[in-house]
Design an enzyme around this catalytic site. Structure first.
Site, PDB file in Angstrom:
ATOM      1  NE  ARG A   1      -3.772   2.379   1.417  1.00  0.00           N
ATOM      2  CZ  ARG A   1      -4.026   3.198   2.435  1.00  0.00           C
ATOM      3  NH1 ARG A   1      -3.636   3.854   3.104  1.00  0.00           N
ATOM      4  NH2 ARG A   1      -5.101   4.091   2.325  1.00  0.00           N
ATOM      5  CB  SER A   2       4.055   1.882   0.757  1.00  0.00           C
ATOM      6  OG  SER A   2       5.522   2.757   0.790  1.00  0.00           O
ATOM      7  N   PRO A   3       3.144   4.294  -1.843  1.00  0.00           N
ATOM      8  CG  PRO A   3       2.714   6.224  -1.695  1.00  0.00           C
ATOM      9  CD  PRO A   3       2.692   4.622  -0.786  1.00  0.00           C
TER      10      PRO A   3
END
Length: 218
Positions: free
Chosen positions: A12-14
Site C-alpha cells: 500500500r506504500s507508493p
C-alpha cells in the site's frame, strides 16, 4: 559471496512501489541478495497513527508522491481500488482481505526466491494507473507469471494457510522495529537501517564501502 540486506515493504506504500525497480536493477547488476520481508501497512497495523498527523501532512504527501513519481519517470495513480478498505465512517475495519492476501502473496513469492521480482510486477499493476480493479481477473496472475512464479500454486498455498503467512508477517514487523524504524520502504544492510525510497543512493554507497561488485556480464 554476495552482499545481502533485508527489505521491509508494503503493497500500500507508493514509495515502496517507487524503489522496487531500482532494487531489482541493483540485484541484476551487482552481487547483492535481497531478503524480501513484506509487512502490513500502518493503516492496518496502527491506524491511529494517522489520527495524530498535522492537517498539512496529507496535502503535502499527495503532492510529493505524484512529484516523485514524475521525477523518477514512473507511471503513477492512486490504486483503484485502494488495497486497504475504509468504512463509511472513514475508519479502517479490522477485516482487510485485499491487503492481507497481497502481503501473504509477497511472503510466498519471497519463499520461492522471486520476492523482489513479484513486488515490482504486482506493485506496477496496482500503482501504475494501467489497471482498474487490479484485484479481479488475472491481473495478479499475469504479474506473478512475469516474475517467474506459478500463481495458482502460490495462491493455493496462501489461501490454505493464512495463519502461517500472517505469523511470518508479524515476525517481519517485529524485526523491522528491532532494526530501528517502522516505516516502508526500509532497507537494512549490515545492521544499519535506510528508511525511504530516497535512501537508495545511500544504501548503494554503503554497500560500495563494503565491497559491492558488479555481476559478471552485467
Amino acid at each position: 559471496m554476495p552482499l545481502d540486506y533485508d527489505l521491509y515493504w508494503s503493497f500500500r506504500s507508493p514509495y515502496s512501489y517507487m524503489v522496487a525497480p531500482r532494487l531489482l536493477a541493483l540485484e541484476a547488476e551487482h552481487e547483492v541478495a535481497c531478503r524480501v520481508r513484506p509487512v502490513y501497512p500502518l493503516a492496518v497495523r496502527t491506524p491511529e497513527f494517522f489520527d495524530t498527523r498535522d492537517p498539512l501532512w496529507l496535502p503535502y504527501f499527495m503532492t510529493d508522491v505524484f512529484r516523485e513519481a514524475a521525477f523518477l519517470r514512473l507511471p503513477f495513480r492512486w490504486p483503484r481500488p485502494d488495497p486497504v478498505q475504509r468504512g463509511p465512517d472513514g475508519r479502517y475495519p479490522e477485516a482487510q482481505p485485499w491487503i492481507h492476501r497481497l502481503t501473504h502473496l509477497g511472503v510466498a513469492a519471497a519463499e520461492r526466491g522471486r520476492g523482489l521480482a513479484f513486488l515490482v510486477e504486482a506493485s506496477r499493476v496496482i500503482w501504475s494507473g494501467d489497471v482498474d480493479d487490479w484485484q479481479e481477473g488475472d491481473h495478479l496472475a499475469r504479474a506473478a507469471e512475469r516474475a517467474g512464479l506459478d500463481f495458482a500454486e502460490m495462491a493455493a498455498a496462501v489461501d490454505a494457510a493464512p495463519d502461517r503467512y500472517a505469523a511470518v508477517v508479524e515476525e517481519n514487523q517485529v524485526a523491522q522495529r528491532a532494526a530501528g524504524h517502522w516505516g516502508v520502504p526500509m532497507m537494512v544492510f549490515g545492521g544499519e537501517a535506510f528508511f525511504g525510497q530516497d535512501r537508495f543512493d545511500q544504501l548503494k554507497w554503503r554497500m560500495q564501502q563494503h565491497g559491492l561488485t558488479a555481476r559478471r556480464g552485467s
